[in-house]
Design an enzyme around this catalytic site. Structure first.
Site, PDB file in Angstrom:
ATOM      1  N   THR A  53       0.875  -1.179   0.000  1.00 22.90           N
ATOM      2  CA  THR A  53       0.000   0.000   0.000  1.00 22.90           C
ATOM      3  C   THR A  53       0.908   1.224   0.000  1.00 22.90           C
ATOM      4  O   THR A  53       2.129   1.082   0.014  1.00 22.90           O
ATOM      5  CB  THR A  53      -0.882   0.044   1.265  1.00 22.90           C
ATOM      6  N   CYS A  54       0.314   2.423   0.012  1.00 21.91           N
ATOM      7  CA  CYS A  54       1.202   3.590  -0.026  1.00 21.91           C
ATOM      8  C   CYS A  54       1.962   3.762   1.286  1.00 21.91           C
ATOM      9  O   CYS A  54       2.978   4.434   1.330  1.00 21.91           O
ATOM     10  CB  CYS A  54       0.464   4.859  -0.424  1.00 21.91           C
TER      11      CYS A  54
END
Lengths: 425, 262
Positions: A53-54
């Site tokens: 994910t970021c």
């Protein structure tokens, strides 16, 4: 957890690693599929799931050997993105077995998120799991672990207040509106002034069901264009005061230097509304609404500082709830261990029974050789008798071993059985 | 047998009250489920207790103050269960069930003698009077609980001090609606109960009002308070905090008049 689990986790997240490194290590959806395939083909790795994910890149895996596995995964991440390992060592964290399980439970329950309790991460973990599942890179243990992680996240959300308090100005405003009006669907909002924050709050309210929107601004064109984008109706700035009683929620954000809404004005509006409550949100600085307005019955006025205080208090509360959540997680880690331990008892039980059966066979054969006078029925009867004798003797130990291996010190019983029956010879 | 059932019901309501309190503060779903089950169990045993007693005395539970208290507690639970089912406000239990428990606890100290069974015509009006009034009172008790909850919630939103109860309790609108609904049902029934009581009185004393000031005036007060809330809402748009304060005041008057009655 017994060492045979060999669960490991290698990763970087927003706490350990700056964004400029994280973005280089991220696996895009396309890369993810190829990576899973590559990892699964490695003989060291039994199962694996990549979560990207970021805010984090993590690989969960079940491996033959934990130390080698950790090295292998770290090398894999670096090699895959073409970055030298030496530069990255300081950022990586790695956990084994219990700690890896606890970490996953914390991540999926959003205790490890940048905004504590945010809902997005659970969806991302589910997506990572489904991708791995579709590429058959997972097996029994990771499947069970991730399914468990989803349950834990659900339990944490339901049983603690970790996610129930808004931690942004507009979500705190929506929460207040819902505590005053419950269902926002049949309620209306009026924007006085077209500030960006007011627009954001209005959009948030609309997403929660508010259908009727009025917009008033000193420049009618701005009111009209915002009203159009919010699917609402623009009002003349002079006339909004007469229309105020139509709105359940009023958000003000004008650049006026003085109060533009006073106590009497709201008093009249409340009378026209037959005492139906009004929720006033004053986002403007300097403020648009006189603070005495809050003294009126059925009127609730919050200015920007009030909302910020609510947000701060909510943040603190989430932090407290995180402690309760950790208790749940600790319990669930133990439960997962218990499940894993029962898995471990099975091979020992099978070996113990095989050993006993071998002994029985040897002894019976030896005896029967000296008893040629017996008919074949008699010989069968002796076989059956000895078989059932062995089964009877081993029945209770089998049941108890399964039970005992679920307790914390289950591995001691397993070891005792293996020693007593010489299973490891 | 009816005493054993009574005691089981009493204990169930006590455990349920504690359960609802724990749920209110710590929010553990299984505690609220457990409390719900205890309420169900309490209701079953209370019904059995009332049923056995009625079959022993040969009339419904409306002749003595003990029976009336039992019957009131029973109706409070029934209306609570219906409200919870309709509105899904689990926290209401933390306010209503302790009330039920106290009504039953008080009833222990009341005379358990079987009341006199009046002749058929008088008995008809007495039954009607007591039943209607009791449903009215039970509705008032729910309004009282909703009123208390409203004041707690309103205070938090107004003063901007959003404590744990802010998140646990329902919205002001839901609580005000609940207040409105139960008064809309309870007040007319209570009024009918009041009227049938007067008719019953006529049959007994040959007088429309016996005008025993000590006994009658508090009832008139109760009627006036709830009447103001009931008609105020319809005519002047009385709602929110004032309506909540009204039903709380009304319920205090109910308790006062009850003690003057026995």
């Amino acid at each position: 957890m017994t060492s045979e689990a060999n669960l490991i986790l290698v990763g970087v997240n927003h706490k350990t690693t700056p964004v400029e490194i994280r973005e280089k290590l991220a696996f895009s959806q396309v890369k993810l599929e190829a990576s899973l395939e590559q990892l699964v083909s490695s003989p060291e790795i039994i199962e694996n799931i990549i979560l990207s994910t970021c805010n984090r890149v993590e690989i969960y895996a079940r491996v033959e050997n934990t130390d080698q596995g950790i090295q292998l995964l770290q090398n894999f991440i670096c090699d895959y993105h073409g970055i030298s390992r030496g530069n990255l060592d300081q950022y990586f964290y790695s956990y084994c077995d219990n700690q890896a399980v606890e970490h996953l439970f914390r991540v999926s329950s959003s205790l490890d998120s940048m905004v504590l309790g945010e809902a997005q991460i659970l969806g991302q973990v589910k997506e990572a799991y489904n991708t791995a599942l579709s590429f058959s890179s997972t097996g029994m243990v990771l499947n069970q672990l991730f399914e468990k992680a989803f349950n834990v996240a659900k339990k944490v959300r339901e049983e603690t207040g970790i996610a129930e308090r808004g931690v942004s100005i507009s979500s705190a405003a929506v929460e207040l509106a819902k505590k005053i009006f419950e269902d926002l669907e049949n309620h209306s909002v009026m924007l006085v002034g077209t500030g960006e924050m007011a627009e954001l709050a209005a959009k948030h309210l609309i997403s929660y069901g508010v259908k009727t929107v009025y917009v008033a601004s000193r420049t009618y064109e701005r009111a009209a264009s915002l009203a159009q984008s919010l699917n609402g109706c623009a009002l003349d700035f002079e006339s909004f005061k007469e229309e105020m009683h139509r709105a359940d929620i009023i958000i003000t954000s004008t650049a006026a230097p003085n109060f533009i809404i006073g106590k009497e004005m709201i008093e009249t509006a409340v009378q026209k509304r037959k005492n139906k409550p009004i929720f006033l949100i004053d986002i403007a600085v300097p403020r648009d609404i006189a603070p005495e307005v809050n003294e009126l019955e059925n009127v609730y006025l919050y200015d920007i500082d009030d909302l910020q205080n609510v947000v701060n208090a909510n943040m603190e509360e989430r932090q407290k709830e995180a402690e309760n959540a950790m208790e749940i997680i600790k319990q669930e880690v133990t439960k997962f261990n218990n499940w894993f331990s029962t898995l471990d008892a099975v091979p020992t039980i099978v070996e113990m029974r095989n050993r006993a059966e071998d002994m029985r066979k040897v002894e019976v054969d030896k005896t029967l050789k000296t008893m040629d006078h017996l008919s074949s029925e008699d010989k069968d009867a002796i076989q059956q008798l000895t078989q059932s004798l062995v089964n009877k003797i081993l029945h209770k130990p089998t049941i108890n071993l399964k039970k005992k291996t679920q307790s914390q010190d289950g591995h001691i019983y397993l070891k005792a059985i293996r020693d007593l029956f010489h299973l490891d010879d | 047998m009816d005493k054993i059932s009574f005691n089981i019901a009493l204990l169930s309501y006590l455990v349920a009250s504690l359960g609802y309190f724990v749920y209110l503060v710590y929010r553990r779903p299984f505690v609220s489920t457990m409390a719900g089950c205890m309420v169900g169990m309490g209701l079953v045993f209370q019904t059995i207790s009332i049923g056995i007693r009625s079959s022993l005395t040969g009339h419904g539970p409306y002749t003595t103050s003990y029976e009336v208290a039992m019957f009131l507690a029973w109706f409070m639970v029934v209306i609570y269960v219906l409200t919870e089912w309709k509105y899904k406000i689990k926290d209401l239990g933390a306010f209503v069930i302790p009330l039920v428990f106290f009504v039953m606890l008080i009833s222990i100290f009341l005379s358990k003698d079987a009341g006199l069974v009046p002749e058929a015509e008088v008995r008809f009006w007495l039954t009607l009077h007591r039943t209607l009034s009791i449903i009215g009172y039970a509705a008032f008790s729910i309004a009282f609980a909703a009123g208390i909850m409203y004041l707690i919630q309103e205070h938090q939103v107004k003063t901007k001090k959003l404590g744990i109860m802010y998140f646990r309790m329902p919205s002001l609108e839901v609580l005000d609606n609940l207040n409105c609904k139960v008064i809309t049902i309870g007040f007319p029934l209570f009024t009918l109960g009041f009227m049938t009581g007067s008719i019953w009185n006529t049959k007994v004393d040959q007088a429309f009002f016996s005008w025993d000031l000590v006994k009658t005036m508090p009832m008139v007060m109760v009627w006036v308070i709830y009447g103001l809330v009931f008609f105020g809402r319809m005519v002047t748009g009385l709602r929110g905090k004032k309506a909540a304060q009204g039903v709380i005041l009304g319920f205090i008057a109910v308790i006062g008049s009850y003690f003057l009655h026995i």
